[in-house]
Write a protein that holds these residues in place. Sequence first.
Motif, PDB file in Angstrom:
ATOM      1  N   ARG A 285       0.830  -1.197   0.000  1.00 21.46           N
ATOM      2  CA  ARG A 285       0.000   0.000   0.000  1.00 21.46           C
ATOM      3  C   ARG A 285       0.866   1.250   0.000  1.00 21.46           C
ATOM      4  N   ASN A 286       0.493   2.193  -0.894  1.00 24.12           N
ATOM      5  CA  ASN A 286       1.142   3.500  -0.944  1.00 24.12           C
ATOM      6  C   ASN A 286       2.636   3.388  -1.258  1.00 24.12           C
ATOM      7  N   VAL A 287       2.964   2.507  -2.184  1.00 28.68           N
ATOM      8  CA  VAL A 287       4.353   2.341  -2.587  1.00 28.68           C
ATOM      9  C   VAL A 287       4.624   3.171  -3.845  1.00 28.68           C
ATOM     10  N   ARG A 288       5.819   3.743  -3.958  1.00 23.42           N
ATOM     11  CA  ARG A 288       6.183   4.562  -5.104  1.00 23.42           C
ATOM     12  C   ARG A 288       6.620   3.654  -6.258  1.00 23.42           C
ATOM     13  N   LEU A 289       6.060   3.852  -7.438  1.00 24.06           N
ATOM     14  CA  LEU A 289       6.452   3.097  -8.619  1.00 24.06           C
ATOM     15  C   LEU A 289       7.533   3.850  -9.391  1.00 24.06           C
ATOM     16  N   LEU A 290       8.100   3.191 -10.404  1.00 28.58           N
ATOM     17  CA  LEU A 290       9.174   3.811 -11.178  1.00 28.58           C
ATOM     18  C   LEU A 290       8.733   5.101 -11.860  1.00 28.58           C
ATOM     19  N   ASP A 291       7.467   5.176 -12.258  1.00 27.12           N
ATOM     20  CA  ASP A 291       6.995   6.377 -12.947  1.00 27.12           C
ATOM     21  C   ASP A 291       6.713   7.535 -11.987  1.00 27.12           C
ATOM     22  N   GLY A 292       6.949   7.312 -10.702  1.00 22.03           N
ATOM     23  CA  GLY A 292       6.765   8.366  -9.718  1.00 22.03           C
ATOM     24  C   GLY A 292       5.419   8.363  -9.034  1.00 22.03           C
ATOM     25  N   SER A 293       4.472   7.561  -9.529  1.00 27.23           N
ATOM     26  CA  SER A 293       3.135   7.523  -8.927  1.00 27.23           C
ATOM     27  C   SER A 293       3.132   6.666  -7.667  1.00 27.23           C
ATOM     28  N   LEU A 294       2.129   6.900  -6.818  1.00 30.34           N
ATOM     29  CA  LEU A 294       1.910   6.075  -5.632  1.00 30.34           C
ATOM     30  C   LEU A 294       0.797   5.094  -5.933  1.00 30.34           C
ATOM     31  N   ALA A 295       0.989   3.834  -5.550  1.00 30.29           N
ATOM     32  CA  ALA A 295       0.031   2.799  -5.915  1.00 30.29           C
ATOM     33  C   ALA A 295      -0.202   1.833  -4.772  1.00 30.29           C
ATOM     34  N   ASP A 296      -1.363   1.175  -4.842  1.00 28.01           N
ATOM     35  CA  ASP A 296      -1.689   0.042  -3.980  1.00 28.01           C
ATOM     36  C   ASP A 296      -1.644  -1.211  -4.849  1.00 28.01           C
ATOM     37  N   LEU A 297      -0.918  -2.228  -4.408  1.00 27.26           N
ATOM     38  CA  LEU A 297      -0.775  -3.477  -5.163  1.00 27.26           C
ATOM     39  C   LEU A 297      -1.328  -4.637  -4.357  1.00 27.26           C
ATOM     40  N   ASP A 298      -2.022  -5.546  -5.044  1.00 28.19           N
ATOM     41  CA  ASP A 298      -2.406  -6.829  -4.471  1.00 28.19           C
ATOM     42  C   ASP A 298      -1.555  -7.916  -5.107  1.00 28.19           C
ATOM     43  N   LEU A 299      -1.168  -8.925  -4.306  1.00 31.18           N
ATOM     44  CA  LEU A 299      -0.329 -10.007  -4.785  1.00 31.18           C
ATOM     45  C   LEU A 299      -0.936 -11.342  -4.404  1.00 31.18           C
ATOM     46  N   ALA A 300      -0.809 -12.340  -5.299  1.00 30.59           N
ATOM     47  CA  ALA A 300      -1.273 -13.689  -5.006  1.00 30.59           C
ATOM     48  C   ALA A 300      -0.576 -14.661  -5.948  1.00 30.59           C
ATOM     49  N   ALA A 301      -0.262 -15.837  -5.438  1.00 24.79           N
ATOM     50  CA  ALA A 301       0.332 -16.912  -6.248  1.00 24.79           C
ATOM     51  C   ALA A 301       1.557 -16.457  -7.027  1.00 24.79           C
ATOM     52  N   GLY A 302       2.366 -15.590  -6.422  1.00 28.78           N
ATOM     53  CA  GLY A 302       3.596 -15.158  -7.041  1.00 28.78           C
ATOM     54  C   GLY A 302       3.446 -14.088  -8.097  1.00 28.78           C
ATOM     55  N   GLU A 303       2.253 -13.522  -8.246  1.00 28.59           N
ATOM     56  CA  GLU A 303       2.024 -12.493  -9.252  1.00 28.59           C
ATOM     57  C   GLU A 303       1.401 -11.255  -8.637  1.00 28.59           C
ATOM     58  N   ILE A 304       1.533 -10.142  -9.354  1.00 31.13           N
ATOM     59  CA  ILE A 304       0.804  -8.928  -9.010  1.00 31.13           C
ATOM     60  C   ILE A 304      -0.568  -9.041  -9.650  1.00 31.13           C
ATOM     61  N   THR A 305      -1.615  -9.033  -8.837  1.00 27.52           N
ATOM     62  CA  THR A 305      -2.966  -9.267  -9.365  1.00 27.52           C
ATOM     63  C   THR A 305      -3.766  -7.995  -9.571  1.00 27.52           C
ATOM     64  N   ALA A 306      -3.391  -6.911  -8.901  1.00 23.22           N
ATOM     65  CA  ALA A 306      -4.124  -5.659  -9.069  1.00 23.22           C
ATOM     66  C   ALA A 306      -3.212  -4.494  -8.725  1.00 23.22           C
ATOM     67  N   VAL A 307      -3.386  -3.402  -9.482  1.00 31.65           N
ATOM     68  CA  VAL A 307      -2.644  -2.163  -9.231  1.00 31.65           C
ATOM     69  C   VAL A 307      -3.646  -1.017  -9.291  1.00 31.65           C
ATOM     70  N   ARG A 308      -3.715  -0.229  -8.233  1.00 33.52           N
ATOM     71  CA  ARG A 308      -4.657   0.890  -8.160  1.00 33.52           C
ATOM     72  C   ARG A 308      -3.919   2.136  -7.682  1.00 33.52           C
ATOM     73  N   ALA A 309      -4.459   3.287  -8.032  1.00 32.67           N
ATOM     74  CA  ALA A 309      -3.919   4.515  -7.459  1.00 32.67           C
ATOM     75  C   ALA A 309      -4.050   4.439  -5.949  1.00 32.67           C
ATOM     76  N   ALA A 310      -3.024   4.882  -5.258  1.00 34.89           N
ATOM     77  CA  ALA A 310      -2.999   4.738  -3.799  1.00 34.89           C
ATOM     78  C   ALA A 310      -4.074   5.588  -3.148  1.00 34.89           C
ATOM     79  N   LYS A 311      -4.697   5.003  -2.157  1.00 33.23           N
ATOM     80  CA  LYS A 311      -5.594   5.771  -1.309  1.00 33.23           C
ATOM     81  C   LYS A 311      -4.756   6.533  -0.293  1.00 33.23           C
ATOM     82  N   LYS A 312      -5.346   7.521   0.333  1.00 32.28           N
ATOM     83  CA  LYS A 312      -4.613   8.282   1.333  1.00 32.28           C
ATOM     84  C   LYS A 312      -4.167   7.347   2.445  1.00 32.28           C
ATOM     85  N   PRO A 313      -2.863   7.243   2.690  1.00 32.95           N
ATOM     86  CA  PRO A 313      -2.385   6.280   3.690  1.00 32.95           C
ATOM     87  C   PRO A 313      -2.710   6.713   5.103  1.00 32.95           C
TER      88      PRO A 313
END
Length: 430
Positions: free
Chosen positions: A28-56
């Motif tokens: 949650r609220n991690v900085r990506l290479l493009d400079g944006s903040l994102a929330d990521l979900d992970l399962a079974a060794g993969e990234i399953t969802a990427v969303r713009a970060a909510k206010k942490p």
Amino acid sequence: MAVARDAERVGPVDGPAQLAGVELTALRNVRLLDGSLADLDLAAGEITAVRAAKKPSAGTDATGWRLIPAAGEPHAHLDKALSAEQIEPGPQAGNDLVTAIEQWRSLVPTLTSDDFADRARRAVRRYVANGITTIRTHADALLAGDPLRGVDALLGLREELRGTITLQVCLLAGQDVPDAVIEDAIGRGIDVLGGCPHLADEPAKETSRILDHAERSGLPVDLHTDEQTTTGHLDLADLAEQVIARGMQQRVTASHCVRLGMLGHDRRGPVVDLVAKAGIGIVTLPITNLYLQGRDADAAVPRGLTAVRALLEAGVPVAAGADNLRDPFNPVGRADPFETTSLLVAAGHLRPAEALAAVTTTTRTVLGLPDAGTGPGSRADFMLVPDVPLDEVVAGAQSARVVVHGGRVLADTRVSTVLDLDPMLDPMPR
């Protein structure tokens, strides 16, 4: 056994290291290479969802961390790694390529399978701690004793580490290695076929021999190529011509390619175009080639790198690695991808983003691995570093690294530093 956990306990970059062995389910609220903040979900060794970060919320999430793609070492020599401690220093101020080969061969008769395995295992721990979770290692077909005892040790380590890191074993066969030994290694399960035609009496003939074995076996190829600063015939050009003439479908890699970097535009351009047409990937290895090459130059010492900029402009995939680690071919090195990126910027004049790609995404391309990006469906292979500007990341000054492979945290390193330079610092807190 890995324990599933979301990112609420990633904690501050200067906090305790506590995530090794954890299977991450979210960031949650991690900085990506493009400079944006994102929330990521992970399962079974993969990234399953990427969303713009909510206010942490304070004190949670991955705030303060930047996510970068997984690092790889596209060209290691785990059979030689950390052998410097077993070698008596010579009278000269370091080795050129020929002297390093002689020094290594003098050590080989004393080395056992257990020695190969132990040093390789210790080296892998260094690579992983520094963020490298994919390694292609070359392994010599030895000229003394059982020729494949080093290969066998690395194949055993590959199976030991399977599911934890990705390890590719590439046979390194010189002209004195019989075809029967090469076929034996293929039968034992090597991943890649390699050789060093630039050291052969008849380089083109040696290239043909390795490519013949590759076509029969279906294995990809990774050749040590043109690891000299002379500017005569380029074995890289011969390799590209043979690949095109054969219509080879296997992935072919040329490592080093130092001679190409010594050429002026008029001679270099046609070779670069030929490499692009052949679909060959290039691996440049700055620290080892800066150490080995140019020792015979009295002035204007060459940098020992390939023509990185020209290759990139032609669309050729250029990966970068460190090559040797604390052995006759490179007595230093940290097994650190950011040591390589720093040298690519300083000696290769790459931009920070280009240097980072060379040790991350392009390494995976050259090694024939699936992308490890940040989008849904990407493999969850990445590193968390402090959220600082990209040029500082590439400089390798991070005080913290969390290394993730297939969603599992393999290493968690965080360093706290206290300096006695602040006049307000109370040395005796009460």
